[in-house]
Design a protein around this motif. Structure first.
Motif, PDB file in Angstrom:
ATOM      1  N   ARG A 118       0.862  -1.184   0.000  1.00 52.60           N
ATOM      2  CA  ARG A 118       0.000   0.000   0.000  1.00 52.60           C
ATOM      3  C   ARG A 118       0.898   1.232   0.000  1.00 52.60           C
ATOM      4  O   ARG A 118       1.739   1.399   0.889  1.00 52.60           O
ATOM      5  CB  ARG A 118      -0.918   0.015   1.226  1.00 52.60           C
ATOM      6  CG  ARG A 118      -1.884   1.194   1.264  1.00 52.60           C
ATOM      7  CD  ARG A 118      -2.651   1.210   2.585  1.00 52.60           C
ATOM      8  NE  ARG A 118      -3.557   2.335   2.682  1.00 52.60           N
ATOM      9  CZ  ARG A 118      -4.858   2.284   2.414  1.00 52.60           C
ATOM     10  NH1 ARG A 118      -5.386   1.136   2.039  1.00 52.60           N
ATOM     11  NH2 ARG A 118      -5.623   3.344   2.520  1.00 52.60           N
ATOM     12  N   PHE A 119       0.709   2.090  -1.009  1.00 52.07           N
ATOM     13  CA  PHE A 119       1.472   3.329  -1.136  1.00 52.07           C
ATOM     14  C   PHE A 119       0.470   4.486  -1.092  1.00 52.07           C
ATOM     15  O   PHE A 119      -0.237   4.755  -2.055  1.00 52.07           O
ATOM     16  CB  PHE A 119       2.253   3.354  -2.450  1.00 52.07           C
ATOM     17  CG  PHE A 119       3.129   2.148  -2.647  1.00 52.07           C
ATOM     18  CD1 PHE A 119       4.349   2.049  -2.001  1.00 52.07           C
ATOM     19  CD2 PHE A 119       2.721   1.100  -3.456  1.00 52.07           C
ATOM     20  CE1 PHE A 119       5.156   0.934  -2.173  1.00 52.07           C
ATOM     21  CE2 PHE A 119       3.512  -0.014  -3.644  1.00 52.07           C
ATOM     22  CZ  PHE A 119       4.738  -0.101  -2.995  1.00 52.07           C
ATOM     23  N   GLY A 120       0.401   5.136   0.073  1.00 44.00           N
ATOM     24  CA  GLY A 120      -0.598   6.179   0.281  1.00 44.00           C
ATOM     25  C   GLY A 120      -0.136   7.544  -0.176  1.00 44.00           C
ATOM     26  O   GLY A 120       1.063   7.829  -0.297  1.00 44.00           O
ATOM     27  N   TYR A 121      -1.109   8.418  -0.443  1.00 44.33           N
ATOM     28  CA  TYR A 121      -0.844   9.817  -0.765  1.00 44.33           C
ATOM     29  C   TYR A 121      -2.045  10.649  -0.339  1.00 44.33           C
ATOM     30  O   TYR A 121      -3.168  10.142  -0.232  1.00 44.33           O
ATOM     31  CB  TYR A 121      -0.550  10.005  -2.261  1.00 44.33           C
ATOM     32  CG  TYR A 121      -1.490   9.273  -3.196  1.00 44.33           C
ATOM     33  CD1 TYR A 121      -2.766   9.757  -3.483  1.00 44.33           C
ATOM     34  CD2 TYR A 121      -1.096   8.098  -3.807  1.00 44.33           C
ATOM     35  CE1 TYR A 121      -3.610   9.081  -4.340  1.00 44.33           C
ATOM     36  CE2 TYR A 121      -1.928   7.414  -4.663  1.00 44.33           C
ATOM     37  CZ  TYR A 121      -3.189   7.914  -4.933  1.00 44.33           C
ATOM     38  OH  TYR A 121      -4.030   7.229  -5.779  1.00 44.33           O
ATOM     39  N   ASP A 122      -1.790  11.909  -0.106  1.00 50.27           N
ATOM     40  CA  ASP A 122      -2.812  12.848   0.358  1.00 50.27           C
ATOM     41  C   ASP A 122      -2.999  13.902  -0.725  1.00 50.27           C
ATOM     42  O   ASP A 122      -2.064  14.645  -1.053  1.00 50.27           O
ATOM     43  CB  ASP A 122      -2.380  13.496   1.673  1.00 50.27           C
ATOM     44  CG  ASP A 122      -3.421  14.466   2.204  1.00 50.27           C
ATOM     45  OD1 ASP A 122      -4.573  14.408   1.722  1.00 50.27           O
ATOM     46  OD2 ASP A 122      -3.090  15.280   3.084  1.00 50.27           O
ATOM     47  N   LEU A 123      -4.194  13.963  -1.294  1.00 57.14           N
ATOM     48  CA  LEU A 123      -4.459  14.871  -2.408  1.00 57.14           C
ATOM     49  C   LEU A 123      -5.187  16.128  -1.960  1.00 57.14           C
ATOM     50  O   LEU A 123      -5.920  16.736  -2.743  1.00 57.14           O
ATOM     51  CB  LEU A 123      -5.272  14.144  -3.492  1.00 57.14           C
ATOM     52  CG  LEU A 123      -4.569  12.958  -4.157  1.00 57.14           C
ATOM     53  CD1 LEU A 123      -5.445  12.351  -5.221  1.00 57.14           C
ATOM     54  CD2 LEU A 123      -3.232  13.384  -4.723  1.00 57.14           C
ATOM     55  N   THR A 124      -5.003  16.531  -0.732  1.00 55.45           N
ATOM     56  CA  THR A 124      -5.546  17.802  -0.263  1.00 55.45           C
ATOM     57  C   THR A 124      -4.426  18.834  -0.246  1.00 55.45           C
ATOM     58  O   THR A 124      -3.247  18.496  -0.181  1.00 55.45           O
ATOM     59  CB  THR A 124      -6.130  17.649   1.145  1.00 55.45           C
ATOM     60  OG1 THR A 124      -5.099  17.206   2.043  1.00 55.45           O
ATOM     61  CG2 THR A 124      -7.259  16.624   1.142  1.00 55.45           C
ATOM     62  N   GLY A 125      -4.814  20.085  -0.301  1.00 54.21           N
ATOM     63  CA  GLY A 125      -3.814  21.146  -0.261  1.00 54.21           C
ATOM     64  C   GLY A 125      -3.525  21.709  -1.633  1.00 54.21           C
ATOM     65  O   GLY A 125      -4.328  21.603  -2.573  1.00 54.21           O
ATOM     66  N   THR A 126      -2.369  22.317  -1.768  1.00 51.65           N
ATOM     67  CA  THR A 126      -2.007  22.995  -3.003  1.00 51.65           C
ATOM     68  C   THR A 126      -1.650  21.992  -4.092  1.00 51.65           C
ATOM     69  O   THR A 126      -1.442  20.804  -3.838  1.00 51.65           O
ATOM     70  CB  THR A 126      -0.811  23.929  -2.746  1.00 51.65           C
ATOM     71  OG1 THR A 126       0.316  23.140  -2.323  1.00 51.65           O
ATOM     72  CG2 THR A 126      -1.149  24.952  -1.675  1.00 51.65           C
ATOM     73  N   ASP A 129       1.103  17.100  -6.188  1.00 47.84           N
ATOM     74  CA  ASP A 129       2.052  16.528  -7.132  1.00 47.84           C
ATOM     75  C   ASP A 129       3.196  15.832  -6.403  1.00 47.84           C
ATOM     76  O   ASP A 129       3.654  14.757  -6.808  1.00 47.84           O
ATOM     77  CB  ASP A 129       2.588  17.628  -8.045  1.00 47.84           C
ATOM     78  CG  ASP A 129       3.455  17.086  -9.162  1.00 47.84           C
ATOM     79  OD1 ASP A 129       2.921  16.374 -10.033  1.00 47.84           O
ATOM     80  OD2 ASP A 129       4.667  17.372  -9.164  1.00 47.84           O
ATOM     81  N   ALA A 130       3.662  16.423  -5.328  1.00 45.22           N
ATOM     82  CA  ALA A 130       4.730  15.799  -4.554  1.00 45.22           C
ATOM     83  C   ALA A 130       4.269  14.487  -3.916  1.00 45.22           C
ATOM     84  O   ALA A 130       5.038  13.512  -3.849  1.00 45.22           O
ATOM     85  CB  ALA A 130       5.238  16.764  -3.482  1.00 45.22           C
ATOM     86  N   GLN A 131       3.030  14.435  -3.455  1.00 43.76           N
ATOM     87  CA  GLN A 131       2.499  13.216  -2.867  1.00 43.76           C
ATOM     88  C   GLN A 131       2.433  12.087  -3.897  1.00 43.76           C
ATOM     89  O   GLN A 131       2.790  10.934  -3.605  1.00 43.76           O
ATOM     90  CB  GLN A 131       1.107  13.482  -2.289  1.00 43.76           C
ATOM     91  CG  GLN A 131       1.104  14.320  -1.030  1.00 43.76           C
ATOM     92  CD  GLN A 131       1.543  13.537   0.181  1.00 43.76           C
ATOM     93  OE1 GLN A 131       1.027  12.463   0.453  1.00 43.76           O
ATOM     94  NE2 GLN A 131       2.504  14.065   0.905  1.00 43.76           N
ATOM     95  N   VAL A 132       1.985  12.421  -5.099  1.00 42.70           N
ATOM     96  CA  VAL A 132       1.903  11.412  -6.168  1.00 42.70           C
ATOM     97  C   VAL A 132       3.295  10.905  -6.521  1.00 42.70           C
ATOM     98  O   VAL A 132       3.528   9.700  -6.677  1.00 42.70           O
ATOM     99  CB  VAL A 132       1.183  11.999  -7.391  1.00 42.70           C
ATOM    100  CG1 VAL A 132       1.310  11.081  -8.594  1.00 42.70           C
ATOM    101  CG2 VAL A 132      -0.291  12.238  -7.076  1.00 42.70           C
ATOM    102  N   ARG A 133       4.254  11.826  -6.649  1.00 43.42           N
ATOM    103  CA  ARG A 133       5.607  11.412  -7.010  1.00 43.42           C
ATOM    104  C   ARG A 133       6.225  10.541  -5.916  1.00 43.42           C
ATOM    105  O   ARG A 133       6.933   9.569  -6.209  1.00 43.42           O
ATOM    106  CB  ARG A 133       6.473  12.651  -7.259  1.00 43.42           C
ATOM    107  CG  ARG A 133       6.202  13.322  -8.597  1.00 43.42           C
ATOM    108  CD  ARG A 133       7.205  14.414  -8.895  1.00 43.42           C
ATOM    109  NE  ARG A 133       6.957  15.609  -8.110  1.00 43.42           N
ATOM    110  CZ  ARG A 133       7.714  16.020  -7.116  1.00 43.42           C
ATOM    111  NH1 ARG A 133       8.780  15.308  -6.756  1.00 43.42           N
ATOM    112  NH2 ARG A 133       7.425  17.125  -6.466  1.00 43.42           N
ATOM    113  N   HIS A 134       5.962  10.871  -4.663  1.00 45.80           N
ATOM    114  CA  HIS A 134       6.531  10.087  -3.566  1.00 45.80           C
ATOM    115  C   HIS A 134       5.976   8.662  -3.569  1.00 45.80           C
ATOM    116  O   HIS A 134       6.726   7.685  -3.362  1.00 45.80           O
ATOM    117  CB  HIS A 134       6.237  10.764  -2.235  1.00 45.80           C
ATOM    118  CG  HIS A 134       6.839  10.077  -1.043  1.00 45.80           C
ATOM    119  ND1 HIS A 134       8.186   9.835  -0.912  1.00 45.80           N
ATOM    120  CD2 HIS A 134       6.261   9.558   0.070  1.00 45.80           C
ATOM    121  CE1 HIS A 134       8.430   9.212   0.231  1.00 45.80           C
ATOM    122  NE2 HIS A 134       7.274   9.023   0.840  1.00 45.80           N
ATOM    123  N   ALA A 135       4.689   8.516  -3.812  1.00 47.26           N
ATOM    124  CA  ALA A 135       4.094   7.173  -3.869  1.00 47.26           C
ATOM    125  C   ALA A 135       4.645   6.373  -5.042  1.00 47.26           C
ATOM    126  O   ALA A 135       4.944   5.181  -4.919  1.00 47.26           O
ATOM    127  CB  ALA A 135       2.569   7.285  -3.951  1.00 47.26           C
TER     128      ALA A 135
END
Length: 542
Positions: free
Chosen positions: A334-342, A347-353
């Motif tokens: 499971r590779f989570g990301y948080d799509l709230t905020g700026t 974009d950084a969350q998606v790249r990190h996952a």
């Protein structure tokens, strides 16, 4: 099964067609920023007039009108600036044209959905594939009015499409609308004005192979010196020969710096764009170039070592490793990301996952199997009606961003990406894999099961599992197996022949290598029951 749609074959996704890198322009003096602002404002005004001319021409635009536009811009700038401006205007018109076509398709889908539901009796329940009638007369009346509004919009949009009319805002429609909501955007009028002015500037130049360092308009040398060709009306601001202005700061690219240096050293084309971030008070330089098409590896080669199936969700990526036979290995990922905020945070969350997923795939030498998702036609309010949570769920899935990021990042690491048809992966995965993968110490979710289904489809295996061993009181005596066979394996869906061994003590009749071939046994109803014979005809009289 007649209602199921045909599932498309999996394929290896192609790599990116271009590359873009960005760096900050450090060490700029006040005069450098003033010159950049003057040049950008001047070229931005020329770009606005040229875009207006391109939109006015519509479908009647041809090469002669393009040359006429370029001559008009050249007299106020230079030939190369004019080429960049006219090409940017044409690309922007084409983008607006594609956006209008997508808008028309959305209106048509909405009109069809409302017309279908209005034709049904009120209160009629819908099916799995089509919505039912409206719940009340009030809702029916409101939707009938909305149908008229959508039909009027569709008629106007189709008229614009046939006439070649597009509506474009240089600087962005969203930023333009923000002018009327400054308090909600927490901006002052001066801040908005500076941002609007920065967005409407034009400081981008296409590269040209064979020219010095790949670009004569905006030139960046291998040691980081940045200079630009000044337009004719601003030539008096030059601080270098041939009407050029050299910036005081030097630049360096931390990412793909070696690739960029190889291109500029070999005088291969590199396009540059200079823009200002008014919120941070910084200037940035973006370099981009096209990549040669790379032939993708064969699908069988990508499947050789197994895959990691990935199911995309609104807040995480569910993944599971599968071997080449389609068997799940290890534990679910499971590779989570948080799509709230700026936007930068998302974009950084998606790249990190994606980075964590790619590192896992490279560590185990696996290909990545993903769904070829496209929710553009699934977000309409007319399709899902009151299901606002579901509409928000699919709208929040960053499908296009994930797909673009994954393909480009995987290409850099040499990891193949296999795209599969998303039809029924969640449904069949939960039906066939969620329960078998659940144990006392592990609870598999629907997303985990969907990841297994995606991986099996990428490997060419059916999603369903082999049947479990039968009870011991049957003739096969637990002869079936649940291991997965390759699609090319002969008889992979057949019974497993009974092999003589210590458990049988002896090989009796019907227990040899042909135990599963019912036609080879003397059993009732089989062709091999007796020798071939023909019954004599009955006599007609005693």
């Amino acid at each position: 099964m007649g209602g199921l749609r045909q599932v498309a074959a999996p394929f290896v996704a192609s790599g990116p067609s271009g590359a873009a890198i960005r760096t900050r322009l450090k060490g700029l003096t006040g005069q450098d920023e003033e010159v950049l602002g003057l040049v950008g404002d001047h070229l931005g005004a020329l770009a606005s007039r040229d875009l207006k001319a391109r939109c006015s021409a519509g479908l009647e635009h041809d090469s002669e009108r393009w040359a006429e536009r370029k001559r008009a811009v050249t007299s106020q700038s230079s030939s190369r600036w004019a080429g960049s401006i006219t090409k940017a205007s044409h690309d922007q018109w084409a983008l607006a044209r594609r956006g209008l076509l997508a808008y028309i398709h959305g209106l048509q889908a909405g009109v069809r959905a409302i017309a279908h539901r209005l034709s049904l009796p009120m209160g009629e329940k819908g099916t799995r594939h089509a919505p039912g009638g409206y719940r009340s007369g009030r809702e029916w009346f409101a939707k009938s009015r909305r149908l008229g509004v959508l039909e009027d919009r569709l008629q106007a949009a189709q008229a614009d499409w046939q006439a070649g009319t597009v509506r474009v805002v240089r600087g962005g429609k969203r930023l333009l609308s923000t002018r009327h909501h400054l308090q909600a955007a927490q901006l002052t009028e001066e801040q908005w004005r500076s941002r609007w002015q920065a967005e409407r500037r034009f400081l981008q130049a296409d590269g040209e192979s064979g020219k010095r360092h790949g670009n004569e308009t905006v030139r960046v040398t291998p040691d980081g010196e940045v200079s630009l060709k000044l337009p004719a009306p601003l030539a008096h601001l030059a601080n270098a020969p041939h009407g050029r202005y050299v910036l005081a700061g030097r630049v360096s690219f931390a990412y793909r710096g070696e690739q960029w240096a190889d291109r500029v050293t070999a005088n291969r084309s590199v396009a540059y764009r200079i823009h200002e971030d008014t919120g941070r008070g910084r200037w940035y330089l973006t370099a981009s170039w096209t990549l040669p098409p790379v032939q993708t590896i064969p699908l069988d080669t990508a499947r050789a070592r197994g895959v990691v199936g990935v199911d995309t969700n609104a807040d995480h990526l569910a993944a599971w490793r599968l071997d080449e036979h389609g068997n799940p290995l290890g534990e679910p990922l499971r590779f989570g990301y948080d799509l709230t905020g700026t936007a930068s945070h998302r974009d950084a969350q998606v790249r990190h996952a994606l980075i964590r997923l790619l590192h896992f795939a490279r560590r185990h030498d696996l290909a990545i199997a993903v769904e070829d998702l496209d929710f553009t036609a699934e977000k309409t309010r007319e399709k899902h009606g009151r299901r606002k949570k579901f509409r928000n769920l699919i709208s929040g899935m960053p499908t296009s961003r994930l797909r673009a990021r994954l393909v480009s990042m995987a290409a850099e690491l040499g990891i193949p990406v296999i795209a599969v048809d998303p039809a029924y992966t969640s449904k069949w995965g939960a039906q066939h894999w969620q329960k078998p993968l659940t144990s006392k110490t592990r609870k598999a979710t629907r997303h985990d099961a969907a990841a297994v289904a995606i991986g099996r489809r990428a490997l060419g295996h059916p999603i369903r599992r082999r049947t479990a061993p039968p009870p011991h009181d049957r003739s096969d005596r637990a002869g079936y197996r649940t291991v997965q066979a390759r699609p090319v394996a002969p008889g992979r869906e057949g019974n497993r022949p009974r092999i003589p061994g210590p458990r049988t003590r002896s090989v009796g009749a019907g227990r040899g290598a042909n135990a599963v071939d019912q036609n080879a046994h003397h059993r009732p109803g089989r062709s091999a029951e007796h020798e071939t014979w023909q019954q004599d005809s009955l006599p007609l009289s005693p």
